[in-house]
Structures are given as C-alpha cells and as structure tokens.
Design a protein around this motif. Structure first.
Motif, short mmCIF file in Angstrom:
data_model
loop_
_atom_site.label_atom_id
_atom_site.label_comp_id
_atom_site.label_asym_id
_atom_site.label_seq_id
_atom_site.Cartn_x
_atom_site.Cartn_y
_atom_site.Cartn_z
N GLY A 186 4.96 -8.98 2.67
CA GLY A 186 4.38 -7.72 2.18
C GLY A 186 3.76 -7.89 0.80
O GLY A 186 2.59 -7.57 0.59
N PRO A 187 4.52 -8.41 -0.16
CA PRO A 187 3.95 -8.63 -1.49
C PRO A 187 2.80 -9.63 -1.49
O PRO A 187 1.81 -9.44 -2.21
CB PRO A 187 5.12 -9.17 -2.31
N VAL A 188 2.89 -10.67 -0.68
CA VAL A 188 1.81 -11.65 -0.63
C VAL A 188 0.51 -10.95 -0.20
O VAL A 188 -0.55 -11.15 -0.80
CB VAL A 188 2.15 -12.82 0.32
N ALA A 189 0.60 -10.09 0.80
CA ALA A 189 -0.58 -9.35 1.26
C ALA A 189 -1.07 -8.38 0.18
O ALA A 189 -2.29 -8.21 0.01
CB ALA A 189 -0.26 -8.60 2.54
N ASN A 190 -0.17 -7.78 -0.56
CA ASN A 190 -0.55 -6.82 -1.59
C ASN A 190 -1.26 -7.46 -2.78
O ASN A 190 -1.92 -6.77 -3.55
CB ASN A 190 0.67 -6.03 -2.07
N TRP A 191 -1.13 -8.77 -2.96
CA TRP A 191 -1.86 -9.44 -4.03
C TRP A 191 -3.36 -9.30 -3.81
O TRP A 191 -4.15 -9.45 -4.74
CB TRP A 191 -1.45 -10.90 -4.17
N GLY A 192 -3.78 -8.99 -2.58
CA GLY A 192 -5.19 -8.76 -2.31
C GLY A 192 -5.75 -7.61 -3.13
O GLY A 192 -6.92 -7.64 -3.56
N PHE A 193 -4.94 -6.57 -3.38
CA PHE A 193 -5.37 -5.46 -4.22
C PHE A 193 -5.67 -5.93 -5.65
O PHE A 193 -6.64 -5.51 -6.27
CB PHE A 193 -4.31 -4.35 -4.28
N VAL A 194 -4.81 -6.79 -6.15
CA VAL A 194 -4.98 -7.31 -7.51
C VAL A 194 -6.25 -8.16 -7.58
O VAL A 194 -7.07 -7.99 -8.50
CB VAL A 194 -3.75 -8.12 -7.95
N VAL A 195 -6.42 -9.04 -6.62
CA VAL A 195 -7.60 -9.91 -6.59
C VAL A 195 -8.88 -9.07 -6.47
O VAL A 195 -9.86 -9.32 -7.18
CB VAL A 195 -7.49 -10.93 -5.44
N TYR A 231 11.51 -8.80 -6.43
CA TYR A 231 10.82 -9.10 -7.68
C TYR A 231 9.36 -9.50 -7.45
O TYR A 231 8.51 -9.24 -8.29
CB TYR A 231 11.56 -10.18 -8.46
N LEU A 232 9.08 -10.11 -6.31
CA LEU A 232 7.70 -10.48 -6.00
C LEU A 232 6.85 -9.21 -5.81
O LEU A 232 5.74 -9.12 -6.33
CB LEU A 232 7.66 -11.35 -4.74
N CYS A 261 3.81 -7.94 -8.30
CA CYS A 261 2.51 -7.65 -7.71
C CYS A 261 2.01 -6.27 -8.12
O CYS A 261 0.87 -6.11 -8.57
CB CYS A 261 2.61 -7.76 -6.19
N HIS A 262 2.86 -5.27 -8.01
CA HIS A 262 2.43 -3.91 -8.33
C HIS A 262 2.33 -3.66 -9.83
O HIS A 262 1.53 -2.83 -10.26
CB HIS A 262 3.32 -2.88 -7.63
N MET A 263 3.07 -4.40 -10.63
CA MET A 263 2.88 -4.32 -12.08
C MET A 263 1.49 -4.83 -12.44
O MET A 263 0.78 -4.22 -13.25
CB MET A 263 3.96 -5.11 -12.81
N CYS A 264 1.09 -5.93 -11.83
CA CYS A 264 -0.24 -6.49 -12.08
C CYS A 264 -1.32 -5.55 -11.56
O CYS A 264 -2.33 -5.33 -12.24
CB CYS A 264 -0.37 -7.86 -11.43
#
Length: 110
Positions: free
Chosen positions: A22-31, A71-72, A76-79
């Motif tokens: 889930g967090p790995v996929a959410n890094w797409g928002f940050v990118v 924590y991952l 991710c959401h902090m970023c």
C-alpha cells in the motif's frame, strides 16, 4: 544479512503484506507531485491539492494507530503532505498576484 532479509520478508509489515505494498503504491502521489513542480502554478488545482492534503493527514493518523504501526505509510504521507502544501503555496502565490477582476474560478463546476 540473510537472517535480516528473512526477518524483513516474514515480518508483519514486510513485502508479503498490504502494510508494505500500500505505501509503495502511494509513493506515486509523491512522485507525481514532485513532477508537477515543473509545471506552471496556474495548472495546480487548489481543490484537488487541498483534498490530497486532507487525505494524507488522515492516512498519517491511520498509519500511526494501526497495529503494527506502519512507518513506511506514515513517511510516505508525510512526504506527500509536504509536497501538496508546497503546491498550494505555489498556486496561492501565483493566484494572489493576478489583477483584480481577472482571477478565474477555482471551482471545477463552470
């Protein structure tokens, strides 16, 4: 090293779980948010960016209270929160410099 990898692989937040993917996929928002920084601030949707800020705040809370703590996801959401708030800042700086009477509606409904 192998024991550490095995422990991570089999942990409650490891790659076998949604706590990891889930967090790995959410890094797409940050990118995507980082990539959007190259675009003109007038293209930023304040409505969607504000929604993304609320979304990230809610999921930071979830990541903290869920057991085991994720924590991952929290990171991710902090970023994402930082990126989206910067996007709002860019948009507001642009918007506030527009002459009176020429400011366009920020609403999606026209």
């Amino acid at each position: 090293m192998a024991a550490t990898l095995r422990a991570f692989w089999n942990s409650p937040t490891g790659p076998k779980t949604t706590h990891f993917w889930g967090p790995v996929a959410n890094w797409g928002f940050v990118v995507a948010g980082l990539a959007d920084m190259q675009k003109s601030p007038e293209t930023v949707s304040p409505n969607m960016t504000g929604t993304m800020c609320i979304y990230s705040c809610l999921f930071m809370r979830f990541a903290w209270v869920v057991q085991p703590r994720n924590y991952l996801l929290l990171t991710c959401h902090m970023c994402n929160e930082a990126v989206q708030q910067y996007q709002l800042y860019r948009w507001y700086s642009w918007y506030s410099k527009q002459p009176a009477g020429t400011k366009v509606s920020t609403s999606m409904a026209h």
